[in-house]
Design an enzyme around this catalytic site. Structure first.
Site, PDB file in Angstrom:
ATOM      1  N   LYS A  52       0.750  -1.133   0.000  1.00  0.00           N
ATOM      2  CA  LYS A  52      -0.084  -0.280  -0.171  1.00  0.00           C
ATOM      3  C   LYS A  52       0.929   1.371   0.060  1.00  0.00           C
ATOM      4  O   LYS A  52       0.627   2.203  -0.846  1.00  0.00           O
ATOM      5  CB  LYS A  52      -0.900   0.194   1.379  1.00  0.00           C
ATOM      6  CG  LYS A  52      -2.030  -1.261   1.341  1.00  0.00           C
ATOM      7  CD  LYS A  52      -2.836  -1.338   2.303  1.00  0.00           C
ATOM      8  CE  LYS A  52      -3.707  -2.247   2.193  1.00  0.00           C
ATOM      9  NZ  LYS A  52      -4.565  -2.824   3.374  1.00  0.00           N
ATOM     10  N   GLN A  96      -4.742  -1.626   9.681  1.00  0.00           N
ATOM     11  CA  GLN A  96      -4.754  -2.959   8.903  1.00  0.00           C
ATOM     12  C   GLN A  96      -5.309  -4.131   9.948  1.00  0.00           C
ATOM     13  O   GLN A  96      -4.865  -4.302  11.200  1.00  0.00           O
ATOM     14  CB  GLN A  96      -3.229  -3.382   8.721  1.00  0.00           C
ATOM     15  CG  GLN A  96      -3.011  -4.587   7.896  1.00  0.00           C
ATOM     16  CD  GLN A  96      -3.556  -4.377   6.461  1.00  0.00           C
ATOM     17  OE1 GLN A  96      -3.767  -3.530   5.848  1.00  0.00           O
ATOM     18  NE2 GLN A  96      -3.946  -5.695   5.884  1.00  0.00           N
ATOM     19  N   ASP A 119     -11.006   2.414   3.768  1.00  0.00           N
ATOM     20  CA  ASP A 119     -11.276   0.989   3.912  1.00  0.00           C
ATOM     21  C   ASP A 119     -12.888   0.724   3.548  1.00  0.00           C
ATOM     22  O   ASP A 119     -13.276  -0.283   3.176  1.00  0.00           O
ATOM     23  CB  ASP A 119     -11.026   0.046   5.072  1.00  0.00           C
ATOM     24  CG  ASP A 119      -9.454  -0.474   4.831  1.00  0.00           C
ATOM     25  OD1 ASP A 119      -9.319  -0.885   3.800  1.00  0.00           O
ATOM     26  OD2 ASP A 119      -8.875  -0.468   5.925  1.00  0.00           O
TER      27      ASP A 119
HETATM   28  N1  GUN Z   1      -6.809  -7.180   6.197  1.00  0.00           N
HETATM   29  C1  GUN Z   1      -7.183  -7.816   5.008  1.00  0.00           C
HETATM   30  N2  GUN Z   1      -7.955  -7.077   4.084  1.00  0.00           N
HETATM   31  C2  GUN Z   1      -7.798  -5.902   4.769  1.00  0.00           C
HETATM   32  C3  GUN Z   1      -8.177  -4.456   4.127  1.00  0.00           C
HETATM   33  O1  GUN Z   1      -8.651  -4.485   2.960  1.00  0.00           O
HETATM   34  N3  GUN Z   1      -8.041  -3.587   5.004  1.00  0.00           N
HETATM   35  C4  GUN Z   1      -7.419  -3.798   6.224  1.00  0.00           C
HETATM   36  N4  GUN Z   1      -7.465  -2.625   6.736  1.00  0.00           N
HETATM   37  N5  GUN Z   1      -7.297  -4.846   6.750  1.00  0.00           N
HETATM   38  C5  GUN Z   1      -7.218  -5.939   5.864  1.00  0.00           C
END
Ligand code: GUN
Length: 293
Positions: A52, A96, A119
């Protein structure tokens, strides 16, 4: 059978975002800024966050990775979120997942300012999504929709089976497939689904979206001829031939499923790169919505 190339599609969208950011910066505006909060040392989470951050750099965003040890208290994480909420130089904030067991992840998600929740996990944004109002959509299902759109795959009137009911993928995906403009007929199935029904649903599905985290669970013999297969699974499986010691496996047995499919996503290189890219798109959206101009 046509391969749905997530890397290629993600690259096109990233270049679109990059051009837009560059135009803003040339006008003298600051670049969009994404913050990721990472708690603990989970290898997969570290990899996702680093992807990211790299993607932010590519499109010209500012990015900050706030890392905390696994022992960090819930209170300290809430304080970090609060500080980001109040910082006008931050447009998007993600925490996350998964978080360590002693932390109530729902409480943390609910503490994120909905306008910065890139998100799309906050109940306010989920509620808007359900009601068909403009909002920040969860990145993975948003990426799946974008792949279907950019490959001109018709969805109207199609039967779409979604396997898995997670809050990150299955649940929002099933809502989004039934929205005005997509107009598919979503069926959501998961571990409690009757197995005879499951066989029937699989045989009926024109579009199959699988997000269960069980490598190779779906076999070609169960599928309808011409089905569109979207594999969201990315499980790390030990693989001594790889430098990392593992390879990523999808939920679909690619070789047999590709015999039946009209379109199929590979793992890796399918949905994965789209998730990161749609997060960037949401961050750009939050930046534009932030009234900083
Ligand atoms: N863990 C697995 N997929 C995601 C996601 O799309 N965003 C976040 N913040 N954590 C995750």
């Amino acid at each position: 059978m046509q391969l749905i190339d997530g890397n290629k599609t993600a690259q096109i969208i990233k270049d679109e975002i990059k051009a837009e950011v560059s135009a803003f910066v040339q006008e003298g505006k600051r670049a969009p800024h994404l913050v990721a909060i990472l708690v603990g040392e989970d290898g997969a989470s570290q990899t996702y966050v680093s992807h990211k951050m790299k993607a932010c750099e590519y499109v010209g965003f500012r990015s900050t990775n706030l890392t905390f040890p696994a022992s960090t208290s819930e209170e300290d994480i809430l304080v970090a979120v609060h500080n980001c909420n109040n910082d006008p130089n931050i447009d998007g904030l993600i925490v996350q997942l998964p978080l360590p067991k002693h932390v109530d992840y729902m409480k943390v998600i609910m503490s994120i300012l909905p306008e910065k929740d890139v998100d799309g996990f906050h109940p306010s944004n989920v509620g808007k999504m359900v009601m068909g109002l403009p909002t920040l959509l969860p990145a993975t299902p948003y990426g799946v929709l974008e792949l279907l759109k950019r490959y001109n795959i018709p969805t109207s009137g199609k039967t779409c089976l979604i396997l898995g009911r997670s809050l990150i993928v299955g649940t929002p995906m099933s809502i989004m497939m039934g929205r005005v403009g997509v107009d598919a007929t979503p069926i959501m199935a998961y571990r409690h689904t009757n197995q005879d029904d499951m066989k029937k649903f699989l045989a009926m599905a024109d579009i199959l979206i699988v997000a269960i985290g069980v490598p190779g669970f779906i076999k070609g013999e169960d599928l309808k001829e011409g089905v569109v297969v979207i594999d969201v699974g990315t499980t790390r499986v030990a693989d001594a031939s790889k430098k990392t010691g593992f390879s990523l496996k999808g939920d679909v047995d690619f070789d047999s499923a590709s015999q039946k499919a009209s379109f199929i996503t590979p793992v890796p290189g399918g949905v994965g790169p789209m998730t990161v890219t749609m997060l960037l798109k949401n961050t750009l959206e939050a930046y534009k919505n932030a009234n900083i101009f």
